[in-house]
Design an enzyme around this catalytic site. Structure first.
Site, short mmCIF file in Angstrom:
data_model
loop_
_atom_site.label_atom_id
_atom_site.label_comp_id
_atom_site.label_asym_id
_atom_site.label_seq_id
_atom_site.Cartn_x
_atom_site.Cartn_y
_atom_site.Cartn_z
N SER A 1 104.27 3.66 69.61
CA SER A 1 103.89 2.77 70.70
C SER A 1 102.39 2.78 70.94
O SER A 1 101.72 3.83 70.89
CB SER A 1 104.58 3.21 71.99
OG SER A 1 104.16 2.39 73.06
N ALA A 2 101.85 1.60 71.24
CA ALA A 2 100.44 1.47 71.58
C ALA A 2 100.12 2.18 72.91
O ALA A 2 98.95 2.37 73.24
CB ALA A 2 100.06 -0.01 71.66
N ASP A 3 101.16 2.58 73.64
CA ASP A 3 100.94 3.32 74.90
C ASP A 3 100.12 4.60 74.63
O ASP A 3 99.32 5.02 75.47
CB ASP A 3 102.26 3.74 75.53
CG ASP A 3 103.08 2.57 76.08
OD1 ASP A 3 102.56 1.43 76.09
OD2 ASP A 3 104.23 2.81 76.49
N ASP B 1 106.57 3.16 63.45
CA ASP B 1 106.67 2.62 64.81
C ASP B 1 106.20 3.65 65.84
O ASP B 1 106.92 4.57 66.20
CB ASP B 1 108.12 2.20 65.10
CG ASP B 1 108.26 1.45 66.41
OD1 ASP B 1 107.29 1.40 67.19
OD2 ASP B 1 109.35 0.91 66.66
N LYS C 1 106.71 -9.47 76.03
CA LYS C 1 106.41 -8.07 76.35
C LYS C 1 105.00 -7.80 75.87
O LYS C 1 104.73 -7.83 74.67
CB LYS C 1 107.45 -7.21 75.61
CG LYS C 1 107.27 -5.72 75.73
CD LYS C 1 108.41 -5.01 74.99
CE LYS C 1 108.04 -3.58 74.65
NZ LYS C 1 109.06 -2.91 73.82
N LYS D 1 110.21 8.52 76.84
CA LYS D 1 111.63 8.24 76.81
C LYS D 1 112.33 9.06 75.74
O LYS D 1 111.82 9.19 74.63
CB LYS D 1 111.87 6.75 76.56
CG LYS D 1 111.72 5.95 77.84
CD LYS D 1 112.09 4.50 77.62
CE LYS D 1 111.12 3.83 76.70
NZ LYS D 1 109.93 3.30 77.32
N VAL E 1 103.29 -0.22 79.50
CA VAL E 1 102.40 0.83 79.99
C VAL E 1 100.97 0.55 79.53
O VAL E 1 100.02 0.59 80.33
CB VAL E 1 102.89 2.22 79.51
CG1 VAL E 1 101.82 3.29 79.75
CG2 VAL E 1 104.19 2.59 80.22
N GLU F 1 104.32 -1.29 86.48
CA GLU F 1 104.43 -2.20 85.32
C GLU F 1 105.57 -3.21 85.52
O GLU F 1 106.42 -3.04 86.40
CB GLU F 1 104.67 -1.39 84.04
CG GLU F 1 105.95 -0.59 84.06
CD GLU F 1 106.50 -0.35 82.66
OE1 GLU F 1 106.68 -1.34 81.92
OE2 GLU F 1 106.79 0.81 82.33
#
Ligand code: PSU
Ligand code: MN
Length: 300
Positions: free
Chosen positions: A139-141, A137, A85, A158, A105, A24
């Site tokens: 993540s779309a990951d 919140d 991003k 993380k 990602v 990435e």
């Protein structure tokens, strides 16, 4: 029509069906400071080559989706300050507008799949942020892992995230979460955590076979391989934990939101650890590049 821009080595590897590992670019533009970001991006590519695969760093440059970057392109990207991003929501829009963006990602998985690359190495995936019960919140990951058929090798999610909630969401989404070589899930800067892994695998071959069988069963989606940071490079939870807590409380006082949250926290933790978090981050990315290369070799 959109054309993919392949680097020469990636084009040749696709032609000869040689193993390829996607990498990435958000980690370069938003995850690490210059010049360590460029140094790491180059060394991680070298690590993939030394492990017997071809690296494909993915980014959108002036509206072109690049699968594999030249050293010039990598250098320019690492020094740019106004790069967006990109995630699932904005990848196509960035290409349509002729702009430049780094892939997270989620976006890297989409691009890798389009390019016919099955394995992707990164540092840590995004996940459920702490306080998500108020901020929403997430993540779309995580959604991407549920729908896009790419094996993602990371050192866990993380540790700035709410890890228990992140693992719960992945379970709900039906994402296979595999700990490599140990029973518990790693926590990015730390090799171990209190969370036991839903699946443990000890070889790259097992991981490749699981991915192939999931395709045979017609179950869509990817795999998350959680590869613990090497012992010599880890920062123990009792050291990094209070630092993460301080960074999180600063982010909340400063009202940092949305896409800015992850870069803000990584930068503050870098400062608060006197650079140690970055050294660990770099080592875990190399370690993930090696395992991803082995998996790519088994897939090829
Ligand atoms: N892992 C790192 N550094 C990073 C990231 C991951 O070691 O900078 C990036 C990845 O691109 C990941 C993104 O997809 O952070 C997650 O951002 P968000 O929490 O805004 O979805
Ligand atoms: Mn977010």
């Amino acid at each position: 029509m959109m054309t993919l821009h392949y680097s020469d080595e990636v084009a040749a590897a696709l032609q000869s069906k040689s193993p390829i590992v996607a990498l990435e670019s958000t980690i370069i533009t938003h995850g690490m400071p210059f010049p360590q970001n460029l140094e790491t991006a180059r060394l991680v590519e070298e690590e993939v080559r030394n492990s017997g695969a071809i690296p494909a760093t993915i980014a959108v440059l002036n509206g072109h989706l690049h699968i594999g970057l030249s050293d010039r392109e990598l250098t320019d990207l690492a020094q740019s300050t106004n790069v967006s991003k990109l995630s699932r929501a904005d990848l196509a829009a960035c290409i349509a507008k002729g702009e430049t963006g780094a892939t997270t990602v989620a976006a890297t998985m989409i691009a890798a799949k389009v390019a016919g690359i099955h394995v992707f190495a990164t540092g840590g995936i995004g996940g459920v942020h702490s306080g998500a019960e108020d901020s929403f919140d997430i993540s779309a990951d995580l959604q991407e892992l549920a729908q896009t058929d790419v094996i993602v090798v990371a050192a866990g999610a993380k540790a700035i995230l709410d890890l228990p909630k992140t693992w719960e969401v992945l379970e709900t989404l039906g994402v296979p979460v595999i700990a490599y070589g140990q029973d518990e899930l790693p926590a990015f800067w730390s090799a171990s955590s209190p969370h036991s892994a839903p699946i443990r695998m000890d070889t790259a071959l097992e991981i490749a076979n699981a991915a192939k069988l999931r395709k045979v069963l017609d179950v869509p989606g990817g795999h998350l391989v959680c590869n613990p940071i090497p012992a010599h490079a880890e920062i123990k939870e009792d050291v990094i934990g209070p630092i993460i807590a301080k960074a999180l409380s600063e982010a909340s006082s400063a009202n940092i939101q949305g896409k800015a949250v992850t870069p803000f926290l990584l930068q503050r933790i870098f400062e608060l650890t006197g650079g140690k978090s970055l050294d660990a981050n770099i080592q875990l990315v190399f370690n993930n590049a090696r395992l991803a290369s082995q998996i790519a070799i088994e897939m090829a």
